[in-house]
Design an enzyme around this catalytic site. Structure first.
Site, PDB file in Angstrom:
ATOM      1  N   TYR A   1     -21.382  -3.088   5.130  1.00  0.00           N
ATOM      2  CA  TYR A   1     -22.329  -3.459   4.057  1.00  0.00           C
ATOM      3  C   TYR A   1     -23.686  -3.793   4.647  1.00  0.00           C
ATOM      4  CZ  TYR A   1     -21.318  -3.388  -0.800  1.00  0.00           C
ATOM      5  OH  TYR A   1     -21.178  -2.951  -2.087  1.00  0.00           O
TER       6      TYR A   1
ATOM      7  N   GLU B   1     -26.994  -4.458   2.656  1.00  0.00           N
ATOM      8  CA  GLU B   1     -28.076  -4.670   1.686  1.00  0.00           C
ATOM      9  C   GLU B   1     -29.341  -5.125   2.393  1.00  0.00           C
ATOM     10  OE1 GLU B   1     -26.807  -7.233  -1.477  1.00  0.00           O
ATOM     11  OE2 GLU B   1     -25.457  -5.721  -2.293  1.00  0.00           O
TER      12      GLU B   1
ATOM     13  N   ASP C   1     -40.599  16.419  -7.266  1.00  0.00           N
ATOM     14  CA  ASP C   1     -39.147  16.351  -7.071  1.00  0.00           C
ATOM     15  C   ASP C   1     -38.725  17.658  -6.404  1.00  0.00           C
ATOM     16  OD1 ASP C   1     -36.400  16.407  -7.237  1.00  0.00           O
ATOM     17  OD2 ASP C   1     -36.303  15.677  -9.307  1.00  0.00           O
TER      18      ASP C   1
ATOM     19  N   THR D   1     -32.972  15.275  -3.337  1.00  0.00           N
ATOM     20  CA  THR D   1     -31.600  15.123  -2.880  1.00  0.00           C
ATOM     21  C   THR D   1     -31.595  15.537  -1.410  1.00  0.00           C
ATOM     22  OG1 THR D   1     -31.037  17.407  -3.382  1.00  0.00           O
ATOM     23  CG2 THR D   1     -30.652  15.797  -5.127  1.00  0.00           C
TER      24      THR D   1
ATOM     25  N   LYS E   1     -28.821  19.869  -1.083  1.00  0.00           N
ATOM     26  CA  LYS E   1     -28.991  21.222  -1.620  1.00  0.00           C
ATOM     27  C   LYS E   1     -29.485  22.119  -0.475  1.00  0.00           C
ATOM     28  CE  LYS E   1     -29.391  19.310  -6.272  1.00  0.00           C
ATOM     29  NZ  LYS E   1     -30.187  19.121  -7.495  1.00  0.00           N
TER      30      LYS E   1
ATOM     31  N   ARG F   1     -24.274  14.363   0.620  1.00  0.00           N
ATOM     32  CA  ARG F   1     -24.567  14.069  -0.775  1.00  0.00           C
ATOM     33  C   ARG F   1     -25.424  12.821  -0.806  1.00  0.00           C
ATOM     34  NH1 ARG F   1     -22.205  17.701  -4.531  1.00  0.00           N
ATOM     35  NH2 ARG F   1     -23.161  16.945  -6.428  1.00  0.00           N
TER      36      ARG F   1
HETATM   37  C1  LIG Z   1     -30.176  18.153  -8.479  1.00  0.00           C
HETATM   38  C2  LIG Z   1     -31.440  17.559  -8.979  1.00  0.00           C
HETATM   39  C3  LIG Z   1     -31.574  16.176  -9.189  1.00  0.00           C
HETATM   40  C4  LIG Z   1     -30.419  15.226  -9.211  1.00  0.00           C
HETATM   41  O1  LIG Z   1     -29.657  15.128  -8.145  1.00  0.00           O
HETATM   42  P1  LIG Z   1     -28.182  14.486  -8.212  1.00  0.00           P
HETATM   43  O2  LIG Z   1     -27.897  14.285  -6.799  1.00  0.00           O
HETATM   44  O3  LIG Z   1     -27.336  15.500  -8.898  1.00  0.00           O
HETATM   45  O4  LIG Z   1     -28.282  13.215  -8.977  1.00  0.00           O
HETATM   46  C5  LIG Z   1     -32.825  15.678  -9.508  1.00  0.00           C
HETATM   47  N1  LIG Z   1     -33.873  16.501  -9.647  1.00  0.00           N
HETATM   48  C6  LIG Z   1     -33.773  17.834  -9.499  1.00  0.00           C
HETATM   49  C7  LIG Z   1     -34.978  18.684  -9.672  1.00  0.00           C
HETATM   50  C8  LIG Z   1     -32.544  18.406  -9.169  1.00  0.00           C
HETATM   51  O5  LIG Z   1     -32.457  19.725  -9.059  1.00  0.00           O
END
Ligand SMILES: *Cc1c(COP(=O)(O)O)cnc(C)c1O
Length: 417
Positions: free
Chosen positions: A53, A55, A199, A225, A228, A234
């Site tokens: 942990y 925090e 994003d 994220t 991807k 993750r």
């Molecule tokens: C996949 C995605 C997210 C969210 O990601 P999670 O890990 O699924 O919560 C946010 N913004 C965009 C543009 C995404 O493609």
């Protein structure tokens, strides 16, 4: 009991994992948000770091025993700062959606006006779509794409921004096959005094590898994220300039979350190290090259693509002119060993749960080392399936050919069966 191996402790779950390994090996995985995390990343995620942990932030924790965790988190932060060329990184968000929620918490109050791309145009739920907290707790204004070419409608972005004066403007998407023009968004955000948030959840690996322009210098706050195209664990990350650093850190902890997932943090550090290599640059460019070849093959077989093609890792097939809906096509493709997802297309005439599009991407298959020859075979298989979705014999023949191809390209991090 706590010391039993998985196979003895829970044979049912062990079997599910073994079956999933086989599925991920035997099929062509085209869901554009998915990838194969590197083996080293997988090892870190399943390590003892899970047990700690932490925090707070490095050097300022609420629990003792952080000798190793602080080092892990500092490494992740320093590597991301140098990889992307930013002042600051926060690696604690549990995933992309919580990372975006932290941004709202950092810079907005409930009821404030924000702007993002609408879901039907390819935006993400968290950019203000009505069913998401971002659309419920904020006055969310949604921009979209042109009806004719499906490219982002910057005249609309500018006029909505002038009219509504949002505090935040989100750019970046989840189903948009073209380059995001960050300088253009930055100009509009500057004119209306909004904070621009980029994003890059889908394209972080492309940005890191130089296969998509970087938002750094245009968007002071960047969310992503890490699983991807970035090929990490993750997780989520927030990158920003010095001016926004304090608000971001306070929003993630204690604003939104408790303890960070330290195995994930280590995975992010590893992914950032791997993403700084020339090999990863070549990988990022290969993702895009493969996607272009796949798009050309699909076009040559008479399929329509949203925007007419792709600049990134993603393709959106528009089946509006065909007899077959997206869901039927995606299910037929899955039976043929090709896994994509059904998706709305801009100005879709069908409902979101039964839309006209199929979304696919090349990040995972490029991680297996596939190239243009394989993309041509894949494109032709896909067209064959879509042209004849009831031909079960053809689908099982293709599934067999897909399996043979997959056997030649072992997937990273998966033991060969
Ligand atoms: C996949 C995605 C997210 C969210 O990601 P999670 O890990 O699924 O919560 C946010 N913004 C965009 C543009 C995404 O493609």
């Amino acid at each position: 009991m706590a010391d039993l191996p998985l196979i003895e402790a829970d044979p049912e779950i062990a079997q599910c994992i073994a079956d999933e390994e086989k599925r991920q090996h035997d099929k062509l995985r085209l869901i554009p948000s998915e990838n194969y995390a590197s083996r080293a990343v997988m090892e870190a995620c399943g390590s003892v770091l899970n047990n700690k942990y932490s925090e707070g932030y490095a050097g300022r924790r609420y629990y003792e025993g952080q000798q190793n965790i602080d080092t892990v988190e500092r490494l992740a932060i320093e590597r991301l700062k140098s990889l992307f060329g930013v002042d600051h990184a926060n690696v604690q968000p549990y995933s992309g959606s919580p990372a975006n929620l932290a941004i709202y918490l950092a810079f907005c109050n409930a009821g404030d006006t924000i702007m993002g791309m609408g879901l039907p145009s390819g935006g993400h739920l968290t950019h203000g779509w009505k069913v998401s907290i971002s659309g419920k707790y904020f006055n969310a204004i949604q921009y979209g794409v042109h009806r004719d070419d499906h490219l982002i409608d910057f005249d609309q972005v500018a006029s909505l921004a002038r009219e509504h004066k949002p505090k935040l403007i989100f750019c970046g998407a989840t189903a948009y096959p073209r380059v995001i023009d960050f300088p253009k968004f930055a100009e509009i955000a500057k004119e209306v005094g909004a904070i621009l948030v980029a994003d890059i959840a889908h394209i972080a690996g492309l940005v890191a590898g130089g296969a998509h322009p970087s938002p750094v210098g245009h968007a002071p706050v960047i969310s992503s994220t890490t699983h991807k195209t970035f090929r990490g664990p993750r997780g989520g990350m927030l990158l920003c300039d010095d001016a926004h650093k304090k608000a971001i850190d306070r929003a993630v902890f204690p604003g939104l979350q408790g303890g960070p997932h330290n195995g994930t943090t280590a995975g992010i550090a590893i992914a950032a190290k791997l993403a700084s290599t020339n090999e990863f640059k070549a990988y990022a460019h290969a993702i895009v090259d493969n996607c272009r070849v796949l798009a050309e093959t699909l076009l040559s077989r008479g399929l329509d693509l949203v925007t007419g093609g792709t600049d990134n890792h993603l393709i959106l097939i528009d089946l509006t002119r065909k007899e077959v809906p997206g869901k039927v096509a995606a299910q037929a493709l899955d039976r043929a060993g090709i896994v994509a997802n059904y998706n709305s297309v801009p100005f879709d005439t069908r409902k979101p749960f039964d839309p006209s599009g199929v979304r696919l991407g090349t990040a995972a298959i490029t991680s297996r080392g596939m190239g243009s020859d394989e993309m041509k075979r894949l494109g032709n298989w896909m067209a064959d399936v879509i042209e004849d979705v009831e031909n079960e014999a053809a689908m099982s023949r293709i599934a067999g050919e897909v399996k043979d191809l997959c056997d030649q390209f072992p997937a990273p991090g998966i033991p060969v069966h």
